[in-house]
Design a protein around this motif. Structure first.
Motif, PDB file in Angstrom:
ATOM      1  N   SER A   1      30.418  37.429  64.269  1.00 41.54           N
ATOM      2  CA  SER A   1      30.370  38.756  63.673  1.00 41.54           C
ATOM      3  C   SER A   1      30.710  38.684  62.191  1.00 41.54           C
ATOM      4  O   SER A   1      31.850  38.427  61.815  1.00 41.54           O
ATOM      5  CB  SER A   1      31.368  39.675  64.383  1.00 41.54           C
ATOM      6  N   LEU A   2      29.710  38.908  61.368  1.00 43.53           N
ATOM      7  CA  LEU A   2      29.893  38.992  59.924  1.00 43.53           C
ATOM      8  C   LEU A   2      29.286  40.308  59.470  1.00 43.53           C
ATOM      9  O   LEU A   2      28.353  40.804  60.088  1.00 43.53           O
ATOM     10  CB  LEU A   2      29.191  37.824  59.214  1.00 43.53           C
ATOM     11  N   LYS A   3      29.813  40.862  58.387  1.00 38.40           N
ATOM     12  CA  LYS A   3      29.257  42.113  57.862  1.00 38.40           C
ATOM     13  C   LYS A   3      27.752  41.953  57.721  1.00 38.40           C
ATOM     14  O   LYS A   3      27.269  40.937  57.256  1.00 38.40           O
ATOM     15  CB  LYS A   3      29.871  42.444  56.499  1.00 38.40           C
ATOM     16  N   SER A   4      27.032  42.988  58.137  1.00 36.93           N
ATOM     17  CA  SER A   4      25.580  42.875  58.193  1.00 36.93           C
ATOM     18  C   SER A   4      24.910  44.046  57.493  1.00 36.93           C
ATOM     19  O   SER A   4      25.424  45.159  57.468  1.00 36.93           O
ATOM     20  CB  SER A   4      25.158  42.837  59.660  1.00 36.93           C
ATOM     21  N   GLU A   5      23.726  43.746  56.969  1.00 31.24           N
ATOM     22  CA  GLU A   5      22.888  44.790  56.366  1.00 31.24           C
ATOM     23  C   GLU A   5      22.227  45.620  57.470  1.00 31.24           C
ATOM     24  O   GLU A   5      21.756  46.719  57.232  1.00 31.24           O
ATOM     25  CB  GLU A   5      21.782  44.145  55.518  1.00 31.24           C
TER      26      GLU A   5
END
Length: 122
Positions: free
Chosen positions: A66-70
């Motif tokens: 889970s990484l910040k996503s567009e």
């Protein structure tokens, strides 16, 4: 491109973390490992592939980084699918996240009512 490098670094750390915890038969889209099975959504071009699949004590575990996503909407549907799939087949689904992404991950989990999922923090 820098996202891909950062992502592969976290993927590497995650695989190391899982190996140290006794997970076996790890499948990950990385050199030297088998690629996890993809699932195709009927009637569309959407294909879902878990980031990491591993076996521990005879039970299959799906892991997603889970990484910040567009595209949070795509990520949410991927997590819901993997969660449903793992529930149906008595597998386990966990998220792996890293510093700087905890809040994003927790907000996403709240949005899709997966409050019981505690992300693994690496």
């Amino acid at each position: 491109h820098s996202d891909k490098e950062k992502y592969s670094e976290i993927l590497n750390d995650s695989v190391t973390y899982l190996e140290q915890r006794g997970y076996e038969d790890i499948k990950v889209d990385m050199e030297g490992y088998e690629t996890p099975k993809s699932y195709n959504k009927k009637g569309s071009d959407v294909s879902i592939t878990p980031d990491i699949v591993a076996i521990k004590e005879g039970r299959k575990h799906y892991f997603d980084i889970s990484l910040k996503s567009e595209k949070p909407k795509l990520l949410k549907s991927k997590w819901l699918f993997l969660n449903t799939l793992s529930t149906l087949k008595s597998h386990r689904f966990r998220l792996i996240t890293t510093r700087g992404h905890y809040k994003f991950t927790n907000e996403m989990l709240d949005d899709i009512n997966l409050h019981d999922k505690k992300p693994i923090k690496i």
